[in-house]
Write a protein that holds these residues in place. Structure first.
Motif, PDB file in Angstrom:
ATOM      1  N   GLY A 150      -5.212  -7.698  -9.693  1.00 29.93           N
ATOM      2  CA  GLY A 150      -6.423  -8.273 -10.256  1.00 29.93           C
ATOM      3  C   GLY A 150      -6.635  -7.858 -11.700  1.00 29.93           C
ATOM      4  O   GLY A 150      -6.342  -6.718 -12.080  1.00 29.93           O
ATOM      5  N   GLY A 151      -7.126  -8.774 -12.505  1.00 28.00           N
ATOM      6  CA  GLY A 151      -7.351  -8.473 -13.922  1.00 28.00           C
ATOM      7  C   GLY A 151      -6.042  -8.092 -14.586  1.00 28.00           C
ATOM      8  O   GLY A 151      -5.024  -8.743 -14.389  1.00 28.00           O
ATOM      9  N   ASN A 152      -6.093  -7.013 -15.350  1.00 27.15           N
ATOM     10  CA  ASN A 152      -4.881  -6.493 -15.995  1.00 27.15           C
ATOM     11  C   ASN A 152      -4.476  -5.156 -15.392  1.00 27.15           C
ATOM     12  O   ASN A 152      -3.829  -4.342 -16.054  1.00 27.15           O
ATOM     13  N   ALA A 153      -4.852  -4.911 -14.151  1.00 25.20           N
ATOM     14  CA  ALA A 153      -4.574  -3.638 -13.496  1.00 25.20           C
ATOM     15  C   ALA A 153      -3.070  -3.431 -13.319  1.00 25.20           C
ATOM     16  O   ALA A 153      -2.320  -4.381 -13.118  1.00 25.20           O
ATOM     17  N   THR A 154      -2.680  -2.159 -13.393  1.00 21.51           N
ATOM     18  CA  THR A 154      -1.263  -1.821 -13.206  1.00 21.51           C
ATOM     19  C   THR A 154      -1.023  -1.048 -11.919  1.00 21.51           C
ATOM     20  O   THR A 154       0.105  -0.688 -11.621  1.00 21.51           O
ATOM     21  N   SER A 155      -2.090  -0.770 -11.152  1.00 21.33           N
ATOM     22  CA  SER A 155      -1.971  -0.096  -9.858  1.00 21.33           C
ATOM     23  C   SER A 155      -3.115  -0.579  -8.970  1.00 21.33           C
ATOM     24  O   SER A 155      -4.074  -1.183  -9.460  1.00 21.33           O
ATOM     25  N   ILE A 156      -3.020  -0.307  -7.689  1.00 20.59           N
ATOM     26  CA  ILE A 156      -4.100  -0.721  -6.785  1.00 20.59           C
ATOM     27  C   ILE A 156      -5.389   0.030  -7.119  1.00 20.59           C
ATOM     28  O   ILE A 156      -6.468  -0.556  -7.137  1.00 20.59           O
ATOM     29  N   ARG A 157      -5.295   1.302  -7.400  1.00 30.25           N
ATOM     30  CA  ARG A 157      -6.493   2.088  -7.745  1.00 30.25           C
ATOM     31  C   ARG A 157      -7.196   1.473  -8.958  1.00 30.25           C
ATOM     32  O   ARG A 157      -8.414   1.312  -8.975  1.00 30.25           O
ATOM     33  N   GLU A 158      -6.417   1.127  -9.964  1.00 26.13           N
ATOM     34  CA  GLU A 158      -6.972   0.500 -11.162  1.00 26.13           C
ATOM     35  C   GLU A 158      -7.563  -0.880 -10.828  1.00 26.13           C
ATOM     36  O   GLU A 158      -8.598  -1.272 -11.364  1.00 26.13           O
ATOM     37  N   GLU A 159      -6.924  -1.583  -9.913  1.00 23.28           N
ATOM     38  CA  GLU A 159      -7.420  -2.890  -9.480  1.00 23.28           C
ATOM     39  C   GLU A 159      -8.818  -2.764  -8.855  1.00 23.28           C
ATOM     40  O   GLU A 159      -9.698  -3.573  -9.124  1.00 23.28           O
ATOM     41  N   PHE A 160      -9.030  -1.721  -8.061  1.00 22.40           N
ATOM     42  CA  PHE A 160     -10.349  -1.493  -7.463  1.00 22.40           C
ATOM     43  C   PHE A 160     -11.395  -1.232  -8.543  1.00 22.40           C
ATOM     44  O   PHE A 160     -12.536  -1.666  -8.418  1.00 22.40           O
TER      45      PHE A 160
ATOM     46  N   TRP B  87       0.792  -1.232   0.000  1.00 15.91           N
ATOM     47  CA  TRP B  87       0.000   0.000   0.000  1.00 15.91           C
ATOM     48  C   TRP B  87       0.824   1.282   0.000  1.00 15.91           C
ATOM     49  O   TRP B  87       0.323   2.336  -0.380  1.00 15.91           O
ATOM     50  N   LEU B  88       2.089   1.222   0.412  1.00 16.09           N
ATOM     51  CA  LEU B  88       2.892   2.447   0.471  1.00 16.09           C
ATOM     52  C   LEU B  88       4.025   2.489  -0.548  1.00 16.09           C
ATOM     53  O   LEU B  88       4.408   3.568  -0.990  1.00 16.09           O
ATOM     54  N   VAL B  89       4.553   1.334  -0.938  1.00  8.22           N
ATOM     55  CA  VAL B  89       5.683   1.305  -1.869  1.00  8.22           C
ATOM     56  C   VAL B  89       5.245   0.875  -3.271  1.00  8.22           C
ATOM     57  O   VAL B  89       5.604   1.508  -4.253  1.00  8.22           O
ATOM     58  N   GLN B  90       4.449  -0.185  -3.338  1.00  9.19           N
ATOM     59  CA  GLN B  90       4.047  -0.754  -4.631  1.00  9.19           C
ATOM     60  C   GLN B  90       2.713  -0.209  -5.149  1.00  9.19           C
ATOM     61  O   GLN B  90       2.196  -0.701  -6.153  1.00  9.19           O
ATOM     62  N   LEU B  91       2.149   0.775  -4.475  1.00  8.23           N
ATOM     63  CA  LEU B  91       0.819   1.306  -4.761  1.00  8.23           C
ATOM     64  C   LEU B  91       0.556   1.544  -6.251  1.00  8.23           C
ATOM     65  O   LEU B  91      -0.464   1.131  -6.787  1.00  8.23           O
ATOM     66  N   ASN B  92       1.468   2.202  -6.924  1.00  9.74           N
ATOM     67  CA  ASN B  92       1.264   2.577  -8.329  1.00  9.74           C
ATOM     68  C   ASN B  92       2.144   1.789  -9.287  1.00  9.74           C
ATOM     69  O   ASN B  92       2.364   2.224 -10.415  1.00  9.74           O
ATOM     70  N   LYS B  93       2.632   0.648  -8.828  1.00  7.46           N
ATOM     71  CA  LYS B  93       3.510  -0.156  -9.671  1.00  7.46           C
ATOM     72  C   LYS B  93       2.789  -1.431 -10.102  1.00  7.46           C
ATOM     73  O   LYS B  93       2.068  -2.033  -9.317  1.00  7.46           O
TER      74      LYS B  93
ATOM     75  N   TYR C 226      -9.788   4.365  -0.855  1.00  8.03           N
ATOM     76  CA  TYR C 226      -9.234   5.139   0.258  1.00  8.03           C
ATOM     77  C   TYR C 226      -9.531   4.494   1.603  1.00  8.03           C
ATOM     78  O   TYR C 226      -8.658   4.424   2.477  1.00  8.03           O
ATOM     79  N   LEU C 227     -10.746   4.020   1.782  1.00  7.84           N
ATOM     80  CA  LEU C 227     -11.126   3.395   3.048  1.00  7.84           C
ATOM     81  C   LEU C 227     -10.328   2.112   3.298  1.00  7.84           C
ATOM     82  O   LEU C 227      -9.740   1.945   4.374  1.00  7.84           O
ATOM     83  N   ILE C 228     -10.290   1.235   2.315  1.00  9.57           N
ATOM     84  CA  ILE C 228      -9.570  -0.036   2.467  1.00  9.57           C
ATOM     85  C   ILE C 228      -8.081   0.228   2.654  1.00  9.57           C
ATOM     86  O   ILE C 228      -7.432  -0.396   3.506  1.00  9.57           O
ATOM     87  N   GLY C 229      -7.531   1.154   1.887  1.00  9.28           N
ATOM     88  CA  GLY C 229      -6.116   1.485   2.031  1.00  9.28           C
ATOM     89  C   GLY C 229      -5.794   1.996   3.421  1.00  9.28           C
ATOM     90  O   GLY C 229      -4.822   1.565   4.050  1.00  9.28           O
ATOM     91  N   PHE C 230      -6.612   2.908   3.914  1.00 14.40           N
ATOM     92  CA  PHE C 230      -6.414   3.453   5.258  1.00 14.40           C
ATOM     93  C   PHE C 230      -6.484   2.335   6.301  1.00 14.40           C
ATOM     94  O   PHE C 230      -5.609   2.218   7.170  1.00 14.40           O
ATOM     95  N   LEU C 231      -7.517   1.506   6.211  1.00  9.14           N
ATOM     96  CA  LEU C 231      -7.688   0.422   7.185  1.00  9.14           C
ATOM     97  C   LEU C 231      -6.540  -0.579   7.133  1.00  9.14           C
ATOM     98  O   LEU C 231      -6.026  -1.009   8.175  1.00  9.14           O
TER      99      LEU C 231
END
Length: 121
Positions: free
Chosen positions: A32-42, A20-26, A53-58
């Protein structure tokens, strides 16, 4: 057993923080799927933006609590239970989009470690 619990705490805590802090955008092979970032995965999972934001914070707070439980043992079970709940959701999201099993393995392994912390030790 105490040393296994400590090892699981450190492994799970640092791994969640890394994701969540280092690999977030890598891109990684576990997304999941063909996502390239966690945001895209969601987005691939069909989840709303606010859930990212909620899941990341938690996850970050609970991972820190899991590590802090090395000094504050009362944090251990609540942090491990909270992460187990979130990691169950992670596994289910991979199943929802019919990812290959390989992609859900990290979440499943960390879920198993959290459950061991809660129930076996």
């Amino acid at each position: 057993m105490k040393y296994i619990t400590i090892a699981f705490q450190i492994i799970v805590g640092l791994s969640i923080l890394n994701v969540w802090l280092v690999q977030l955008n890598k891109p990684t092979q576990w997304r999941g799927g063909n996502a390239t970032s966690i945001r895209e995965e969601f987005r691939v999972y069909g989840l709303p933006e606010w859930s990212f934001y909620l899941i990341g914070f938690l996850k970050v707070v609970l991972a820190l609590a899991l590590i802090a439980a090395l000094w504050f043992p009362s944090f251990l079970k609540p942090a491990a239970l909270g992460l187990a709940a979130l990691l169950t959701g992670s596994v289910l999201m991979h199943v929802k989009i019919k990812d290959p099993i390989k992609k859900s393995m990290p979440a499943f392994i960390f879920l198993s470690m959290c459950l061991c912390i809660v129930f076996a030790f």
